[in-house]
Design a protein around this motif. Structure first.
Motif, mmCIF file in Angstrom:
data_model
loop_
_atom_site.group_PDB
_atom_site.id
_atom_site.type_symbol
_atom_site.label_atom_id
_atom_site.label_comp_id
_atom_site.label_asym_id
_atom_site.label_seq_id
_atom_site.Cartn_x
_atom_site.Cartn_y
_atom_site.Cartn_z
ATOM 1 N N LYS A 82 0.354 -4.592 73.872
ATOM 2 C CA LYS A 82 -1.040 -5.234 73.885
ATOM 3 C C LYS A 82 -0.855 -6.549 74.054
ATOM 4 O O LYS A 82 -0.107 -7.153 73.632
ATOM 5 N N SER A 84 -5.849 1.228 74.823
ATOM 6 C CA SER A 84 -4.294 1.764 75.277
ATOM 7 C C SER A 84 -4.373 2.311 76.596
ATOM 8 O O SER A 84 -5.378 2.579 77.142
ATOM 9 N N ASP A 88 2.084 3.505 76.689
ATOM 10 C CA ASP A 88 1.864 2.121 75.762
ATOM 11 C C ASP A 88 2.169 0.905 76.892
ATOM 12 O O ASP A 88 2.513 -0.071 76.341
#
Length: 153
Positions: free
Chosen positions: A53, A137, A141
């Motif tokens: 992220k 998300s 990923d």
């Protein structure tokens, strides 16, 4: 005249082979003069280039680089559909999804990685409307996912 494919190479990138769908969808759908790509994640040679992220695992510059990889994959999908990218009249719209921490607010800067590359490849015809959206998300990923709409002739 330089083709979009040649411009990609001049910029130091390689147009990849188009990715095969990972589910029940088409990589590109045409309606009239518009081509819609499915979302492209930063896959290189069948593997996700980076995961995580923005604002936690990656910084803005890393996110911009991932967005460029996504655009290259979208261009590969367009080329597979059209045969050559010189048939693209204009990039109409780009949507950039950025997997990010709740307090990360630089999605537009990450999306500039995609937008700037399209402008470099297509010139004024690569300038487009855009949305940059932060999400909790993304598939596999992935840090970034890009989809685009192109007008073709």
């Amino acid at each position: 005249m330089t083709t979009p494919e040649q411009r990609v190479e001049e910029l130091g990138f390689t147009l990849p082979a188009p990715a095969k769908p990972a589910g029940s969808y088409l990589p590109v759908v045409r309606t009239g003069d518009l081509l819609y790509t499915s979302g492209q994640v930063p896959v290189i040679e069948g593997k996700l280039h980076q995961t995580g992220k923005l604002g936690v695992d990656l910084g803005v510059d890393e996110g911009k680089a991932q967005a460029r990889i996504c655009v290259l994959n979208a261009l590969a999908a367009l080329k597979a559909e059209l045969g050559e990218l010189s048939r693209v009249r204009r990039i109409v719209k780009v949507v950039v999804f950025v997997a990010s921490a709740p307090d990360f607010t630089e999605q537009p800067q990450v999306a500039n990685g995609a937008s700037d590359l399209l402008a470099e490849v297509f010139g004024d015809q690569g300038k487009h409307a855009r949305s940059a959206v932060g999400v909790a998300s993304l598939p596999l990923d992935a840090p970034v996912e890009v989809e685009l709409i192109a007008e073709v002739g």
